[in-house]
Write a protein that holds these residues in place. Sequence first.
Motif, PDB file in Angstrom:
ATOM      1  N   LEU A 138       0.832  -1.200   0.000  1.00  8.98           N
ATOM      2  CA  LEU A 138       0.000   0.000   0.000  1.00  8.98           C
ATOM      3  C   LEU A 138       0.871   1.257   0.000  1.00  8.98           C
ATOM      4  O   LEU A 138       0.562   2.240  -0.683  1.00  8.98           O
ATOM      5  CB  LEU A 138      -0.923  -0.006   1.227  1.00  8.98           C
TER       6      LEU A 138
ATOM      7  N   SER B 165       1.915   2.245  -3.468  1.00 11.85           N
ATOM      8  CA  SER B 165       0.849   2.900  -4.233  1.00 11.85           C
ATOM      9  C   SER B 165       0.630   4.337  -3.771  1.00 11.85           C
ATOM     10  O   SER B 165       0.441   5.244  -4.592  1.00 11.85           O
ATOM     11  CB  SER B 165      -0.459   2.101  -4.098  1.00 11.85           C
TER      12      SER B 165
ATOM     13  N   GLY C  23       3.333   6.446  -5.037  1.00 16.22           N
ATOM     14  CA  GLY C  23       3.076   6.733  -6.449  1.00 16.22           C
ATOM     15  C   GLY C  23       2.060   7.840  -6.619  1.00 16.22           C
ATOM     16  O   GLY C  23       2.226   8.729  -7.465  1.00 16.22           O
TER      17      GLY C  23
ATOM     18  N   MET D  27      -0.084   6.107  -9.147  1.00 19.78           N
ATOM     19  CA  MET D  27      -0.502   5.245  -8.038  1.00 19.78           C
ATOM     20  C   MET D  27      -0.542   3.775  -8.482  1.00 19.78           C
ATOM     21  O   MET D  27      -0.028   2.886  -7.797  1.00 19.78           O
ATOM     22  CB  MET D  27      -1.873   5.671  -7.520  1.00 19.78           C
ATOM     23  N   ILE D  28      -1.137   3.548  -9.652  1.00 20.43           N
ATOM     24  CA  ILE D  28      -1.240   2.172 -10.169  1.00 20.43           C
ATOM     25  C   ILE D  28       0.100   1.722 -10.755  1.00 20.43           C
ATOM     26  O   ILE D  28       0.543   0.593 -10.522  1.00 20.43           O
ATOM     27  CB  ILE D  28      -2.348   2.093 -11.236  1.00 20.43           C
ATOM     28  N   TYR D  29       0.748   2.606 -11.492  1.00 26.43           N
ATOM     29  CA  TYR D  29       1.990   2.300 -12.208  1.00 26.43           C
ATOM     30  C   TYR D  29       3.083   1.812 -11.258  1.00 26.43           C
ATOM     31  O   TYR D  29       3.634   0.718 -11.419  1.00 26.43           O
ATOM     32  CB  TYR D  29       2.420   3.573 -12.931  1.00 26.43           C
TER      33      TYR D  29
ATOM     34  N   GLY E 199       2.724   1.169  -7.910  1.00 23.85           N
ATOM     35  CA  GLY E 199       2.218   0.126  -7.013  1.00 23.85           C
ATOM     36  C   GLY E 199       2.224  -1.242  -7.666  1.00 23.85           C
ATOM     37  O   GLY E 199       2.701  -2.225  -7.090  1.00 23.85           O
ATOM     38  N   PHE E 200       1.722  -1.307  -8.901  1.00 19.90           N
ATOM     39  CA  PHE E 200       1.656  -2.591  -9.605  1.00 19.90           C
ATOM     40  C   PHE E 200       3.058  -3.100  -9.925  1.00 19.90           C
ATOM     41  O   PHE E 200       3.389  -4.268  -9.670  1.00 19.90           O
ATOM     42  CB  PHE E 200       0.854  -2.427 -10.902  1.00 19.90           C
TER      43      PHE E 200
ATOM     44  N   ASN F 195       5.175  -4.155  -6.688  1.00 11.58           N
ATOM     45  CA  ASN F 195       4.554  -5.282  -5.972  1.00 11.58           C
ATOM     46  C   ASN F 195       4.652  -6.575  -6.782  1.00 11.58           C
ATOM     47  O   ASN F 195       4.992  -7.628  -6.241  1.00 11.58           O
ATOM     48  CB  ASN F 195       3.090  -4.967  -5.649  1.00 11.58           C
TER      49      ASN F 195
ATOM     50  N   SER G 201       2.064  -2.620 -16.289  1.00 14.65           N
ATOM     51  CA  SER G 201       1.848  -1.463 -15.408  1.00 14.65           C
ATOM     52  C   SER G 201       1.360  -0.261 -16.200  1.00 14.65           C
ATOM     53  O   SER G 201       0.388   0.400 -15.822  1.00 14.65           O
ATOM     54  CB  SER G 201       3.149  -1.085 -14.691  1.00 14.65           C
TER      55      SER G 201
ATOM     56  N   SER H 197      -2.583   1.189 -15.996  1.00 21.45           N
ATOM     57  CA  SER H 197      -2.684   2.585 -15.542  1.00 21.45           C
ATOM     58  C   SER H 197      -3.369   3.453 -16.598  1.00 21.45           C
ATOM     59  O   SER H 197      -4.186   4.320 -16.268  1.00 21.45           O
ATOM     60  CB  SER H 197      -1.287   3.140 -15.243  1.00 21.45           C
TER      61      SER H 197
END
Length: 298
Positions: free
Chosen positions: A109, A112, A115, A183-185, A187-188, A191, A216, A220
């Motif tokens: 978390l 993300s 990010g 955030m997605i880019y 984080g994904f 992780n 990613s 995103s």
Amino acid sequence: MSSKKRSLLREASHQIIAGGSAGLVEICLMHPLDVVKTRFQIQRGASDPNSYKGLGDCFRTIFRNEGVYGFYKGILPPILAETPKRAVKFFTFEQYKKLLSLTPLSKGLALSVAGLGSGLTEALVVNPFEVVKVSLQANRDSFKVQPSTFGQARMIINADGFGLRGLNKGLTSTLGRHGVFNMIYFGFYFNVKDAFPASQDPRLEFMRKFAIGLLSGTISSCVNIPFDVAKSRIQGPQPVSGEIKYRSCFQTMALVYREEGYLALYKGLIPKIMRLGPGGAVMLLVYEYVSGWLQRNW
């Protein structure tokens, strides 16, 4: 200067140089797809007399009417912005990540949220360049007769100033676009990369990182594109000259949805994925390899 301060300065320099290098390589490779994406996003359905019939028609029409340089319209603002923009993106991500490691948030978390923070910071830096870039990309005149980048910026400033109607219009949409994307880019990517073991074979390791980076960037792009469409509508030419139709992020999304349907909020998705899928992978790989080289040699 103490050794600790020198170490922190060296680390920050590595992040800024590697991030700037990543952005410069990505924009030089992928800008033509950004032009195509913007053209799709600013057209207003089948009733638009300048509407493109599809991706192939868009490429052919730009090449026929504007020449090969038409695909590089508006490239100077992102080149001028991309080095500091990506430097800010990666540097602030690393700083937010370090700061969030002190909180009770789980590692996944925290990546993300870091990010998200880096995306919001990046948006504040890049928005004026985006306003100039979109206005240049929307111009369908031949490359030779369109205004220069600095000329276009002067026109915007003289007409509307530096505020939210001028060089910073569409700021909320840009904050949403970059915040959600990063955030997605990040984080994904980090992780998933941690979940799959690294390969000892350099070629397989390169492919592993490229595939995760590609995913990613693609995911995103699919999630944040409504913010991108809203940004293009606000920053691009309005349907009626002198009359502001697209005013704010969510007002523009609602208006596009009501007048053109929900699919209009995904205009330009294919060229966006074609650019930011591989482009996202290129950025992360250039960042990691340049950062690694700097750590070994400087």
